[in-house]
Design a protein around this motif. Structure first.
Motif, PDB file in Angstrom:
ATOM      1  N   ALA A   1       0.887  -1.178  -0.076  1.00  0.00           N
ATOM      2  CA  ALA A   1       0.084   0.111   0.261  1.00  0.00           C
ATOM      3  C   ALA A   1       1.032   1.269   0.019  1.00  0.00           C
ATOM      4  O   ALA A   1       1.627   1.112   1.118  1.00  0.00           O
ATOM      5  CB  ALA A   1      -1.151   0.095   1.104  1.00  0.00           C
ATOM      6  N   ILE A   2       0.677   2.303  -0.846  1.00  0.00           N
ATOM      7  CA  ILE A   2       1.328   3.301  -1.046  1.00  0.00           C
ATOM      8  C   ILE A   2       0.236   4.728  -1.490  1.00  0.00           C
ATOM      9  O   ILE A   2      -0.620   4.797  -1.384  1.00  0.00           O
ATOM     10  CB  ILE A   2       1.783   3.068  -2.123  1.00  0.00           C
ATOM     11  N   SER A   3       0.611   5.741  -0.140  1.00  0.00           N
ATOM     12  CA  SER A   3       0.846   6.423  -0.690  1.00  0.00           C
ATOM     13  C   SER A   3       1.443   8.101  -1.160  1.00  0.00           C
ATOM     14  O   SER A   3       2.751   7.796  -0.405  1.00  0.00           O
ATOM     15  CB  SER A   3      -0.926   7.435   0.612  1.00  0.00           C
ATOM     16  N   HIS A   4       1.263   9.118  -2.076  1.00  0.00           N
ATOM     17  CA  HIS A   4       2.732   9.441  -2.465  1.00  0.00           C
ATOM     18  C   HIS A   4       2.065  10.744  -2.932  1.00  0.00           C
ATOM     19  O   HIS A   4       1.296  10.892  -3.952  1.00  0.00           O
ATOM     20  CB  HIS A   4       3.054   8.506  -3.926  1.00  0.00           C
TER      21      HIS A   4
ATOM     22  N   THR B   1      -3.035  16.113  -4.690  1.00  0.00           N
ATOM     23  CA  THR B   1      -2.261  16.433  -4.110  1.00  0.00           C
ATOM     24  C   THR B   1      -1.494  15.127  -4.442  1.00  0.00           C
ATOM     25  O   THR B   1      -0.705  15.271  -4.291  1.00  0.00           O
ATOM     26  CB  THR B   1      -2.067  18.029  -3.517  1.00  0.00           C
ATOM     27  N   TYR B   2      -2.376  14.101  -4.307  1.00  0.00           N
ATOM     28  CA  TYR B   2      -2.051  12.802  -3.910  1.00  0.00           C
ATOM     29  C   TYR B   2      -2.308  11.730  -4.446  1.00  0.00           C
ATOM     30  O   TYR B   2      -3.540  11.619  -5.234  1.00  0.00           O
ATOM     31  CB  TYR B   2      -2.648  12.409  -2.601  1.00  0.00           C
ATOM     32  N   LEU B   3      -1.238  10.583  -4.892  1.00  0.00           N
ATOM     33  CA  LEU B   3      -2.116   9.535  -5.181  1.00  0.00           C
ATOM     34  C   LEU B   3      -1.947   8.745  -4.332  1.00  0.00           C
ATOM     35  O   LEU B   3      -1.341   8.158  -3.788  1.00  0.00           O
ATOM     36  CB  LEU B   3      -1.687   9.092  -6.758  1.00  0.00           C
ATOM     37  N   CYS B   4      -2.883   7.495  -4.379  1.00  0.00           N
ATOM     38  CA  CYS B   4      -2.758   6.323  -3.505  1.00  0.00           C
ATOM     39  C   CYS B   4      -3.107   4.590  -3.803  1.00  0.00           C
ATOM     40  O   CYS B   4      -4.243   4.784  -5.092  1.00  0.00           O
ATOM     41  CB  CYS B   4      -3.754   6.533  -2.178  1.00  0.00           C
ATOM     42  N   GLY B   5      -2.689   3.876  -3.821  1.00  0.00           N
ATOM     43  CA  GLY B   5      -3.414   2.671  -4.250  1.00  0.00           C
ATOM     44  C   GLY B   5      -2.796   1.226  -3.374  1.00  0.00           C
ATOM     45  O   GLY B   5      -1.481   1.292  -2.394  1.00  0.00           O
ATOM     46  N   VAL B   6      -2.968   0.050  -3.467  1.00  0.00           N
ATOM     47  CA  VAL B   6      -2.827  -0.854  -2.852  1.00  0.00           C
ATOM     48  C   VAL B   6      -3.031  -2.358  -4.301  1.00  0.00           C
ATOM     49  O   VAL B   6      -3.756  -2.126  -5.200  1.00  0.00           O
ATOM     50  CB  VAL B   6      -4.286  -1.360  -2.104  1.00  0.00           C
ATOM     51  N   ALA B   7      -1.544  -2.857  -3.926  1.00  0.00           N
ATOM     52  CA  ALA B   7      -1.469  -4.144  -4.888  1.00  0.00           C
ATOM     53  C   ALA B   7      -1.313  -5.585  -4.376  1.00  0.00           C
ATOM     54  O   ALA B   7      -1.027  -4.993  -2.717  1.00  0.00           O
ATOM     55  CB  ALA B   7      -0.603  -3.828  -6.108  1.00  0.00           C
ATOM     56  N   ARG B   8      -1.136  -6.277  -4.856  1.00  0.00           N
ATOM     57  CA  ARG B   8      -1.325  -7.719  -4.841  1.00  0.00           C
ATOM     58  C   ARG B   8      -0.436  -8.282  -5.138  1.00  0.00           C
ATOM     59  O   ARG B   8      -0.128  -8.211  -6.169  1.00  0.00           O
ATOM     60  CB  ARG B   8      -2.457  -8.616  -3.868  1.00  0.00           C
TER      61      ARG B   8
END
Length: 277
Positions: free
Chosen positions: A188-191, A266-273
């Motif tokens: 999981a990332i937010s940036h 101002t942000y993008l976020c997502g989760v990957a498996r």
């Protein structure tokens, strides 16, 4: 104002990114230099505090999703920052009592506060580590005493990768982490990302980011575009709804606002498996 207690050996005259973020969240673990820098940042970009809160709500939704729906019972929070509301261990262990959490940071102030908070907390640990050097994190005996890296783990990188300016270095570090964790693991990332050219908030975001440098904060802010942020997930399966703004990732009214209306992009976020082979 009462005199503030200063931890031994800690420089509180230089603004610190973790303490600035703590101030955005109405925390108490910050000092005058941090507050002055934070106020200047918010004057440049007035949505900063609301964005910080949206980031914290995203954290809670991700952790609960991983614990409840994805079946993850161990979490690695890299660049965890100062303890505040909805900490990972609180959300995870509320969802499943057997959850284990390892917090990682390279800031001595963060480490001191986190260790004091978690001294008697079961199935948690706090270790010193830097996202740029993932092997030293993964080999740390305090981490492996709590997490079984032969099993799936939820790797959390919230608002930390944009603190590393070197593109090749940060992409390689995340790749090495992806390669090291077991199949079935999630990332999981937010940036931060630069608002679109047509956005009236683009200049504000850029000026706020420059303030970190101009005020001598201990780390800078690096904008990355959608393609660069997506690159952190490599060959992993990005889960729906994909890379989105903070409030738009699986909104849950129980864990924070469900609408991003009025919050600048101002942000993008997502989760990957990571695929199970």
């Amino acid at each position: 104002m009462a005199l503030e207690t200063v931890p031994a050996g800690v420089d509180v005259t230089t603004p610190n990114v973790a303490r600035i973020y703590d101030y955005f969240l109405d925390g108490k673990d910050n000092y005058e230099a941090d507050r002055e820098a934070a106020e200047q940042i918010m004057r440049k970009a007035p949505a900063t505090r609301a964005t910080a809160r949206a980031g914290r709500h995203f954290l809670a939704r991700v952790v609960r999703f991983l614990a409840v729906e994805a079946g993850i019972d161990q979490f690695l929070d890299i660049g965890c920052g100062l303890p505040t509301q909805q900490n990972v261990h609180e959300v995870a262990q509320a969802a499943r009592s057997d959850a284990s959490v390892a917090y990682v940071d390279n800031d001595p102030v963060v480490l001191a506060h986190a260790r004091a908070l978690l001294a008697k907390q079961p199935r948690t640990t706090v270790i010193e580590g830097d996202v740029r050097y993932p092997e030293s994190i993964l080999r740390n005996p305090d981490l492996t005493a709590v997490l079984d890296l032969e099993r799936p783990v939820g790797v959390l990188m919230f608002s930390v990768l944009h603190c590393v300016a070197d593109e090749d270095l940060v992409q390689d570090a995340v790749r090495r982490l992806r390669d090291a964790v077991a199949p079935g693991s999630h990332l999981a990332i937010s940036h931060i990302t630069r608002p679109p050219a047509a956005s009236t908030y683009r200049k504000a975001a850029e000026e706020a980011a420059r303030t970190y440098r101009d005020r001598g904060v201990n780390t800078s802010m690096t904008f990355r575009d959608r393609e660069q942020i997506a690159g952190f997930f490599g060959g992993m399966e990005v889960l729906g709804p994909g890379l989105v703004q903070l409030p738009d990732w699986r909104p849950d009214p129980e864990l924070g606002p469900v609408s991003g209306h009025g919050l600048p992009a101002t942000y993008l976020c997502g989760v990957a498996r990571k695929d199970v082979r």
